[in-house]
Design an enzyme around this catalytic site. Structure first.
Site, PDB file in Angstrom:
ATOM      1  N   VAL A 291      -7.049  27.322 -56.204  1.00 45.86           N
ATOM      2  CA  VAL A 291      -7.823  28.500 -55.792  1.00 45.86           C
ATOM      3  C   VAL A 291      -7.015  29.374 -54.846  1.00 45.86           C
ATOM      4  O   VAL A 291      -7.017  30.604 -54.934  1.00 45.86           O
ATOM      5  CB  VAL A 291      -9.161  28.053 -55.142  1.00 45.86           C
ATOM      6  CG1 VAL A 291      -9.859  29.229 -54.465  1.00 45.86           C
ATOM      7  CG2 VAL A 291     -10.082  27.457 -56.195  1.00 45.86           C
ATOM      8  N   GLU A 296      -6.913  36.006 -57.601  1.00 48.13           N
ATOM      9  CA  GLU A 296      -8.000  36.416 -58.504  1.00 48.13           C
ATOM     10  C   GLU A 296      -8.212  37.930 -58.492  1.00 48.13           C
ATOM     11  O   GLU A 296      -8.684  38.503 -59.467  1.00 48.13           O
ATOM     12  CB  GLU A 296      -9.312  35.713 -58.124  1.00 48.13           C
ATOM     13  CG  GLU A 296      -9.330  34.223 -58.406  1.00 48.13           C
ATOM     14  CD  GLU A 296      -8.823  33.397 -57.228  1.00 48.13           C
ATOM     15  OE1 GLU A 296      -9.013  32.184 -57.255  1.00 48.13           O
ATOM     16  OE2 GLU A 296      -8.235  33.990 -56.295  1.00 48.13           O
ATOM     17  N   ASP A 338      10.405  68.743 -76.167  1.00 51.90           N
ATOM     18  CA  ASP A 338      10.444  69.874 -77.088  1.00 51.90           C
ATOM     19  C   ASP A 338      10.800  71.126 -76.299  1.00 51.90           C
ATOM     20  O   ASP A 338      10.577  71.201 -75.088  1.00 51.90           O
ATOM     21  CB  ASP A 338       9.069  70.088 -77.738  1.00 51.90           C
ATOM     22  CG  ASP A 338       8.811  69.097 -78.861  1.00 51.90           C
ATOM     23  OD1 ASP A 338       9.779  68.511 -79.351  1.00 51.90           O
ATOM     24  OD2 ASP A 338       7.643  68.917 -79.223  1.00 51.90           O
ATOM     25  N   ASP A 644       4.270  67.686 -80.431  1.00 53.48           N
ATOM     26  CA  ASP A 644       3.005  68.340 -80.766  1.00 53.48           C
ATOM     27  C   ASP A 644       2.704  68.295 -82.261  1.00 53.48           C
ATOM     28  O   ASP A 644       1.581  68.505 -82.683  1.00 53.48           O
ATOM     29  CB  ASP A 644       2.986  69.793 -80.280  1.00 53.48           C
ATOM     30  CG  ASP A 644       4.189  70.594 -80.770  1.00 53.48           C
ATOM     31  OD1 ASP A 644       4.941  70.082 -81.631  1.00 53.48           O
ATOM     32  OD2 ASP A 644       4.385  71.729 -80.299  1.00 53.48           O
ATOM     33  N   ASP A 648       6.275  64.361 -84.927  1.00 46.85           N
ATOM     34  CA  ASP A 648       6.595  63.672 -83.672  1.00 46.85           C
ATOM     35  C   ASP A 648       5.916  62.304 -83.550  1.00 46.85           C
ATOM     36  O   ASP A 648       6.218  61.541 -82.636  1.00 46.85           O
ATOM     37  CB  ASP A 648       6.171  64.540 -82.477  1.00 46.85           C
ATOM     38  CG  ASP A 648       6.937  65.847 -82.424  1.00 46.85           C
ATOM     39  OD1 ASP A 648       8.155  65.817 -82.657  1.00 46.85           O
ATOM     40  OD2 ASP A 648       6.321  66.894 -82.175  1.00 46.85           O
TER      41      ASP A 648
END
Length: 906
Positions: A291, A296, A338, A644, A648
């Site tokens: 623990v 956690e 681009d 775009d 691509d």
């Protein structure tokens, strides 16, 4: 069947753009009247339907279960089982399981993106096509088209398959989904010699592209997955997104924690056997150790910090589609962008006008009709300059576009090139509607790929008619017999012609798209305008140069990238000379410029060896972009790629970060991406990198805080067992520290404000993890201080006050250590007083809440029973705070004396 497959492979290898119309028809065994029904049916059986097909899908349940295949998840599941069956704490087990399932759901949703990208591609398919069968035009389902079919194309149609044009009348096609270039392509029927990329295949029509103007007839050459768009669909399905740096880091951290848990339990078992502990005691110890070792709160912290980062990025125009992409942006070392619309405005702008010996510059960018007219650096009034006024009149009247105001944004309805000419006229104060009323259009000659000019006829002076002409410099110059000089038409001498040709080359070398403007007077007014009326009768007025100008904010962003150690590379479908000129204007670092054809001749090894020295790729195809990304990754870059178009998709999937355009991007690009820019602006990418770096630093702060707590708890247990005294804390108290006390501080640490200009720092190494060697030493230093302090106070108090109270003091001391350690965790170098005690108000609020909650656990009777605590006196709290506060004092002194001592491997 083998013969059919062989014929199909040979058919796919044919370079259709190299063939004449007759050669193409012969190769396809087709005729201009179309295929017969029988032959079409036979070929449909041979080639299959004209549709995009998806590979077999992985069952959803397997995709979901795959999300649990992680060392950290195994550990958390083990912790949940221990809490439920051993500790009998169903609530705590439920919290841990909720965290695990939340992460699994997020992963499951992300893995479905490839299938959504395929669905977006399928939406581009055309349901019906106009096809010539046995001499008659019919409407047929596009999925039934086969190679050899003759299709009819008209304005507004989507092209249903890849085809070779056999007729083209003023045909122009928008190929932006394949090439990324927004200007429609004029089509023709002649053969093209040599190699050509898709953007240069002027005699081909490709599936999914839209007919903007004119009419055409074409013979289908490829269907379904053999089309250009089909090849892209195949690549999207084949390309697997790489694991993100955060996924790799968390997975590695999970393995380390797992090894640590097993190792510690092994050590405790050995010590327990030596000390003569019974089985039940050993099991309790092992549970307590497990623990304490398991953080956690780690998955919750990472998810929440990334989600908050996602919200901050959205405010800076970067919409995150994949949660882990938030952090990955901070690891980016190369951006492949681009040109059109991302680095540039995507709005053609008239920048320079040349009138026989005079050069006039026009300021302003884009379609907003604001700017000045400068000659030799001095402002001029265009309406008072007769020759220049004629340039603007031709620009506005020999024009089919209109300017529209949409909110505060100006948009052009029509061709972008015509838009640039119209906006220049409006900048001078001319009114298009008033000009059209003054000189209404009487006739016109539309632009065609053969003529390469447009002409309109209007009423002129003294009862004459005047034709205004705009077009390619070569064609208009060849048709001109005169030139306008200082408002007077003079003979076009060989010297003048040479001067204009040289000026055309000079302007083109600056990446300007150059056109010529001219006029021709005629009397009487012809009923129709024809080429014969104009050829040899034109008076050339001016050469005009326009450009898609670079975004001003992109220049600053590229400069920021240089300082941040990020390589920026331009990848465009535009011509090499244009790309290089724009790159220079943007301030891209000097480097080699490579065309798609040159890239196609390189091996993968050669490309990888040369990639560091290349700054511009021009005239590229989809497969090129994917190769560029892979070459960058083999060189160790963490790569972000913008896109775009449909073309691509594969590169966006293969990149570490795929970035789609939100305004002008296709559905395919957006579905294949990790991030969408809502303003299509390169500067937003750099802003996202900045946020990503801050977020990674904050995750490191939270992880340092969590691990120093957990290891401190472990060492405390080990010292107590070696010393042969009772455990200072029990498992349920450790769980309170790990889930409640730690949880209160990890989120505020995860949103720690930026300390400095993170873009001034070099990018982190690809192998640099969340935890690095310097952090490990700092964790050990803090953990030892915590554990030794807790142990000695517990041992001192044990004979004085008894086990329950001594254990309550030790428990409170470990909690108090977390209060002060949270302040330490804000920076590994800078004093909290330099950062500003109030600069993270959320952390201070968390500190106040943590004190209140601890008081409830100590003094509220129901919680006393649950957590084995007893009330503490003011003197007890004095001991707790004095000892725990020492960790803050020691760290502040260390930051003052040796601030960089724990920087190794950072």
């Amino acid at each position: 069947m083998n013969l059919q497959n062989s014929a199909l492979r040979e058919h796919m290898l044919v370079k259709w753009h190299n063939l004449t119309v007759e050669e193409t028809l012969k190769e396809l065994d087709a005729s201009r009247s179309g295929l017969s029904k029988e032959k079409a049916k036979e070929r449909l059986h041979q080639h299959g339907p004209n549709e995009l097909t998806a590979k077999g899908k992985t069952p959803a349940i397997l995709v979901f279960l795959r999300q649990f295949a992680s060392p950290l998840i195994y550990i958390l599941l083990a912790a949940a089982l221990i809490e439920f069956f051993v500790m009998h704490k169903p609530t705590d087990a439920s919290v841990i399981l909720a965290v695990v399932f939340l992460n699994a759901i997020i992963g499951f949703v992300q893995e479905s993106r490839a299938e959504r990208a395929m669905e977006a591609l399928k939406r581009l398919a055309v349901p019906q096509a106009k096809v010539l069968r046995a001499g008659a035009v019919i409407q047929a389902p596009a999925r039934q088209l086969v190679p050899g079919d003759i299709i009819v194309l008209e304005a507004g149609d989507k092209i249903p398959a890849d085809a070779r044009l056999i007729e083209a009348a003023s045909l122009s096609v928008d190929e932006s989904i394949l090439t990324g270039e927004s200007v429609p392509v004029e089509k023709f029927t002649g053969a093209i010699k040599g190699e050509a990329v898709v953007a240069d295949m002027g005699n081909m029509a490709h599936m999914g592209c839209a007919v903007v103007n004119g009419r055409g007839v074409a013979v289908v050459t490829s269907t379904g997955m053999n089309t250009e768009i089909g090849k892209i669909a195949g690549q999207i399905q084949e390309v697997k997104p790489p694991p993100t740096p955060l996924q790799r880091n968390v997975s590695r951290l999970g393995r380390y924690i797992g090894i640590l848990v097993l190792g510690i339990i092994g050590v405790l078992v050995v010590i327990g056997v030596i000390k003569g502990y019974g089985f039940e005691e050993m099991f309790t110890l092992a549970v307590a150790a497990a623990v304490s070792a398991i953080p956690e709160g780690l998955p919750v912290m990472v998810t929440v910090v990334l989600a908050l980062g996602m919200r901050r990025m959205a405010k800076r125009h970067a919409l995150i589609r994949k949660l882990t992409a938030v952090e990955t942006m901070g690891a980016v070392t190369a951006i492949c962008s681009d040109k059109t619309g991302t680095l540039t405005e995507s709005e053609m702008t008239l920048r320079q006008v040349y009138l026989s010996g005079r050069t006039i510059e026009i300021t302003g960018a884009g379609y907003r009709p604001e700017g000045e007219f400068l000659e030799n650096g001095q402002k001029i009034e265009p309406v008072k300059d007769e020759g220049f006024l004629l340039v603007l009149r031709i620009s506005a009247l020999c024009n089919d576009s209109t300017l529209k105001l949409d909110g505060d944004k100006h948009q052009i309805l029509g061709d972008p090139t015509e838009g640039a000419l119209l906006v220049a006229a409006l900048k001078a104060g001319l009114n298009q509607k008033a000009l059209q009323e003054e000189q209404p259009r009487l006739a016109e000659l539309p632009f065609t790929s053969e003529k390469r000019y447009m002409a309109t006829l209007h009423p002129g002076k003294d009862g004459k008619a005047i034709a205004y002409v705009k077009g390619s410099v070569d064609n208009v110059l060849a048709m001109s017999r005169q030139i306008l000089v200082n408002g007077t038409a003079q003979e076009m001498t060989p010297e003048k012609r040479t001067e204009l040709e040289e000026k055309n080359v000079e302007m083109a070398s600056k990446a300007l798209r150059v056109m010529a403007l001219a006029y021709a007077e005629s009397s009487p007014t012809p009923e129709q305008l024809s080429h014969e009326h104009l050829d040899g009768a034109l008076t050339l007025v001016a050469l005009v140069g326009m450009i898609d100008p670079p975004r001003q904010e992109a220049k600053k962003a590229i400069a920021d990238c240089k300082r941040a150690g990020i390589k920026v590379m331009m990848i465009t479908g535009d011509q090499k000379v244009t790309a290089v000129a724009i790159a220079e204007e943007l301030g891209l670092p000097p480097g080699e410029a490579v065309t798609g054809l040159e890239l196609g001749q390189m091996s993968d090894e050669e490309l990888s060896n040369r990639i560091d020295g290349i700054s511009v790729f021009a005239r590229v195809e989809p497969i090129h972009k994917l190769r560029i990304v892979n070459a960058m990754k083999t060189k160790g870059y963490t790569v972000a790629v913008t896109g775009d178009g449909v073309n691509d998709g594969p590169a966006l999937r293969a990149a570490d970060i795929g970035i789609a355009m939100g305004i002008k991007g296709t559905d395919v690009a957006r579905e294949a991406s990790d991030m969408v820019l809502t303003d299509d602006n390169f500067a937003s990418i750099v802003a996202a990198v900045e946020e990503g770096r801050v977020i990674f630093s904050n995750i490191r702060r939270s992880v340092f805080y969590l691990l120093s707590t957990n290891i401190g708890e472990l060492i405390t247990l080990i010292i107590a067992i070696v010393a042969g005294i009772p455990l200072p804390v029990v498992a349920v108290q450790l769980l309170w520290i790990n889930l409640v006390t730690d949880g209160i501080f990890t989120i505020p640490l995860g949103v720690e404000p930026r300390h400095s200009n993170v873009l001034e720092d070099p990018p982190r190494r690809k192998k640099a993890g969340i935890v690095y060697s310097g952090m490990l030493w700092r964790i050990v230093f803090i953990a030892l201080f915590m554990s030794i302090g807790t142990f000695f106070v517990f041992k001192w108090e044990l004979p004085r006050v008894g086990l329950e109270e001594a254990r309550t003091i030790a428990f409170s001391m470990l909690v108090a250590f977390q209060w002060f350690n949270a302040l330490n965790a804000r920076s590994d170098q800078q004093s909290i007083f330099k950062l500003g005690l109030l600069s993270n108000r959320l952390l201070l609020g968390g500190l106040g809440l943590a004190v209140i909650l601890q008081a409830i656990v100590i003094y509220a009777p129901p919680f006393q029973k649950l957590f084995y605590t007893v009330p503490l006196s003011l003197e007890d709290w004095g001991v707790v705070v004095l000892m725990a506060g020492g960790i803050f004092v020691v760290e502040e002194l260390r930051k003052l004396i040796a601030p960089r001592i724990f920087n190794s491997g950072k």
